[in-house]
Design an enzyme around this catalytic site. Structure first.
Site, PDB file in Angstrom:
ATOM      1  CG  LEU A  47      -2.121   0.895   1.257  1.00 28.96           C
ATOM      2  CD1 LEU A  47      -3.032   0.612   0.073  1.00 28.96           C
ATOM      3  CD2 LEU A  47      -2.878   0.717   2.560  1.00 28.96           C
ATOM      4  CG  ASP A  48       1.416   3.474  -3.655  1.00 31.73           C
ATOM      5  OD1 ASP A  48       2.212   2.519  -3.687  1.00 31.73           O
ATOM      6  OD2 ASP A  48       0.830   3.921  -4.660  1.00 31.73           O
ATOM      7  N   PRO A  49       2.695   4.851   0.408  1.00 33.72           N
ATOM      8  CG  PRO A  49       4.946   5.414   0.730  1.00 33.72           C
ATOM      9  CD  PRO A  49       4.029   4.766  -0.260  1.00 33.72           C
ATOM     10  CG  LEU A  50       1.369   9.929  -1.263  1.00 33.57           C
ATOM     11  CD1 LEU A  50       1.289  10.547  -2.649  1.00 33.57           C
ATOM     12  CD2 LEU A  50       1.414  11.011  -0.202  1.00 33.57           C
ATOM     13  CB  ALA A  51      -2.778   4.519  -0.128  1.00 33.49           C
TER      14      ALA A  51
END
Length: 311
Positions: A47-51
């Site tokens: 899961l991306d850091p921005l998510a």
């Protein structure tokens, strides 16, 4: 500091982390591993850091079930802000195309059928896909031209949750390999107004959803014995929770012992299962193996060491 490796213990099960924005998936695994002092841990889908949202973390024997979670359905809620496309398709990148045009709700709704079912999607240039052994995002950050081939993905459902003149929030149920950022990019292009993701949350992964989730702060508080919170062990779900989509076969202790030794067993008679394929095999309430049933023969594929079964 994390505990020395020699002091770590065997912990088996799933922790469903509600990952906050800004934390990497690797950092999320480290938090859970440290809280449980576990020997072995891994996650089921980056899961991306921005998510934010659901990051299933497998401990011990649960790591053997990770593929069944990663191959399961996923649900994302994401907001697309109209008027600009970025080189990363999210807020981290620079605008590479802009427009004063804004789509109407009717225009967006008319496009949704084009984005459901089996469709072709070109992944974002800033993605973890490998090109000649290098991650695409590393090549893109180095200024190299990245060309990724389109791939087939399955979007089961795409619906509008909220809409305004400047942004639209969607919920997508999709299969493995889908990039929500690419959906935003392509919608913006088709609408002629451009767009990029400004908020993203994963709500479901496989059999796990937000009701199962616990934040890093909650985990630490549970570990510390904070009042009004259950013990941290309550956040640990059984290994077999990840396998709820599979058929379950109950076998005798004798047959379980054979499977635990890597030997097949024959299932005959009126009580023999009528399906073929992979099943979760239980004995006395304990997960024994993942096994494939073929013409009445049950062949072990993955064996679990969860106690209660003598090999």
């Amino acid at each position: 500091m994390s505990a020395p490796r020699s002091n770590r213990v065997e912990v088996n099960g799933w922790v469903i982390l509600d990952k906050p924005v800004g934390m990497t998936s690797t950092q999320g695994v480290a938090v859970v591993k440290r809280v449980f002092n576990a020997k072995k841990a891994g996650h089921a889908g980056t899961l991306d850091p921005l998510a934010s949202g659901i990051l299933p973390i497998a401990l011990g024997e649960a790591t053997k079930t990770v593929p069944y979670v990663m191959d399961g359905r996923k649900v994302y809620r994401f907001t697309v802000t109209w008027g600009a496309e970025t080189n990363t398709d999210d807020t981290e990148g620079e605008a590479i195309a802009t427009s004063d045009q804004r789509p109407t709700l009717a225009e967006i709704e008319a496009l949704l059928p084009r984005y459901t079912g089996v469709i072709s999607q070109v992944p974002p240039k800033f993605s973890a896909i490998k090109i000649d052994g290098e991650r695409a995002y590393d090549l893109a950050r180095d200024g190299e031209e990245v060309e990724l081939e389109a791939r087939e993905i399955h979007i089961h459902e795409l619906r509008i949750v909220e809409n305004s003149a400047e942004a639209t929030t969607f919920e997508a149920e999709c299969g493995k390999g889908t990039y929500v950022r690419a959906i935003a990019r392509d919608l913006g292009r088709d609408l002629g107004c451009y767009g990029h993701v400004t908020a993203l949350r994963r709500a479901v992964v496989g059999t796990f959803d937000e009701q199962d989730a616990v934040t890093p702060d909650e985990l630490r508080a549970m570990k510390d014995g904070t009042d009004d919170l259950p013990p941290v062990e309550d956040a640990l779900l059984p290994v077999e929770t990840a396998l709820e989509a599979l058929p379950i076969l109950a076998v005798s202790q004798h047959d379980a012992s054979r499977l635990a030794r890597g030997q097949s067993i024959i299932l005959r008679g009126r009580d023999a299962p009528i399906f073929e394929g992979v099943a979760a095999v239980m004995s006395g309430g304990v997960l024994v193996a993942l096994a494939e049933l073929e013409r009445g023969e049950l062949l072990p594929k993955r064996i679990f060491k969860l106690g209660g079964v003598d090999a």
